[in-house]
Design a protein around this motif. Structure first.
Motif, short mmCIF file in Angstrom:
data_model
loop_
_atom_site.label_atom_id
_atom_site.label_comp_id
_atom_site.label_asym_id
_atom_site.label_seq_id
_atom_site.Cartn_x
_atom_site.Cartn_y
_atom_site.Cartn_z
N GLU A 15 0.83 -1.21 0.00
CA GLU A 15 0.00 0.00 0.00
C GLU A 15 0.86 1.26 0.00
N SER A 16 1.99 1.21 0.70
CA SER A 16 2.87 2.40 0.75
C SER A 16 3.45 2.70 -0.62
N VAL A 232 20.84 1.96 0.42
CA VAL A 232 20.01 0.77 0.67
C VAL A 232 18.81 1.20 1.49
N THR A 233 17.64 0.84 1.03
CA THR A 233 16.41 1.17 1.76
C THR A 233 15.89 -0.08 2.48
N ASP A 234 14.70 0.02 3.05
CA ASP A 234 14.09 -1.12 3.72
C ASP A 234 13.62 -2.13 2.68
N ASP A 235 13.24 -3.33 3.14
CA ASP A 235 12.81 -4.33 2.17
C ASP A 235 11.40 -4.01 1.67
N ILE A 236 10.98 -4.75 0.66
CA ILE A 236 9.71 -4.44 -0.01
C ILE A 236 8.52 -4.51 0.93
N ASP A 237 8.55 -5.42 1.90
CA ASP A 237 7.42 -5.58 2.81
C ASP A 237 7.47 -4.63 4.00
N HIS A 238 8.48 -3.74 4.00
CA HIS A 238 8.58 -2.74 5.06
C HIS A 238 8.77 -1.35 4.45
N ASP A 239 7.99 -1.09 3.38
CA ASP A 239 7.86 0.25 2.80
C ASP A 239 9.14 0.80 2.19
N GLY A 240 9.96 -0.08 1.59
CA GLY A 240 11.25 0.35 1.07
C GLY A 240 11.20 1.49 0.08
N ILE A 241 10.33 1.42 -0.92
CA ILE A 241 10.27 2.48 -1.93
C ILE A 241 9.77 3.78 -1.32
N TYR A 242 8.70 3.71 -0.56
CA TYR A 242 8.15 4.91 0.07
C TYR A 242 9.18 5.59 0.98
N ASN A 243 9.85 4.81 1.80
CA ASN A 243 10.80 5.38 2.75
C ASN A 243 11.97 6.06 2.04
N ALA A 244 12.45 5.47 0.96
CA ALA A 244 13.57 6.07 0.23
C ALA A 244 13.16 7.38 -0.44
N LEU A 245 11.96 7.39 -1.02
CA LEU A 245 11.49 8.62 -1.68
C LEU A 245 11.27 9.74 -0.65
#
Length: 251
Positions: A15-16, A232-245
């Protein structure tokens, strides 16, 4: 896409990530998919009707948008003939990938295991000799030993390969790769390399992460992929894309 946009644990896009893509679109920032997958596979994935400006598919060999094909790079015909000779001598499951279809000579347990791992149905059966009269953009051998892998690559001198699963490899033109497709897309849209960011988690993402201005490895990527990234961001199931952006103040 796999392990970056689509989680195979939840069988869905987080969802994130959906929220992040929505915000990017509202801000007028273009988003593209860069994947080893084929257009037919993308259509079957649970992407929740997400919209992208364009698609860099088959590890950069076939790029298109809603208006049509932007760039296409097929495998040398000599290499196709020689891999067909190998398959005839000592058969192994192998997918041939065209622009609008992909097909395999036969299924076995290895093919079933790999396709289950990527949440994708078994490919259609077909006659690989069709590849002698139709452009082939990617060849995917399954269930081959290290010795067989070396023999295949020796007979395909105009190509390079990436192992994306213990039981499967992608073979593409030597001058190809996601970075090549990205550069063609940037040229089409008049985008500077300084304006780019990419996310990836697999070995076939390394050239992409090195090509763009900011290459982000997902937390679920292996150490080799992470070593070729800028962050390196978080993994896919812990909002990786959202957190990096958010971290880079893009959303």
């Amino acid at each position: 896409m796999d392990g970056t946009l689509l989680s195979h644990h939840s069988q869905s896009v987080p969802e994130s990530t959906k929220l992040a893509l929505k915000i990017l679109k509202e801000k007028g920032i273009y988003t593209f998919i860069a994947t080893g997958r084929h257009i037919s596979e993308i259509k079957d994935l649970p992407l929740e009707n997400l919209e992208f400006e364009g698609y860099i598919t088959l590890n950069g060999q076939y790029c298109y948008n809603r208006d049509g094909v932007i760039y296409a790079l097929p495998i040398h015909q000599q290499d196709i003939q020689q891999v067909l000779n190998l398959i005839e001598e000592k058969p192994f499951p192998c997918i041939f990938v065209e622009d609008e279809k992909m097909y395999i000579n036969y299924h076995n347990q290895a093919v079933e295991k790999v396709q289950n791992a990527i949440s994708t149905p078994l490919p259609d059966l077909g006659d690989l000799k069709r590849g002698l009269t139709h452009p082939i953009y990617q060849v995917i051998p399954y269930d081959v030993t290290v010795a067989q892998e070396k023999a295949i690559l020796k007979q395909m001198p105009h190509c390079q390969h990436t192992r994306w699963h213990d039981l499967a490899i992608d073979i593409i033109p030597r001058e190809g790769g996601k970075q090549n497709g990205i550069l063609e897309i940037l040229k089409q849209y008049h985008i500077k390399i300084e304006e780019t960011m990419a996310f990836g988690d697999g070995h076939n993402d390394i050239d992409m992460l090195e090509c763009v201005h900011i290459g982000i490895a997902m937390g679920n990527a292996n150490d080799e992929v992470k070593s070729h990234s800028d962050d390196v961001t978080d993994d896919i199931d812990h909002d990786g894309i959202y957190n990096a952006l958010k971290k880079y103040q893009i959303i």
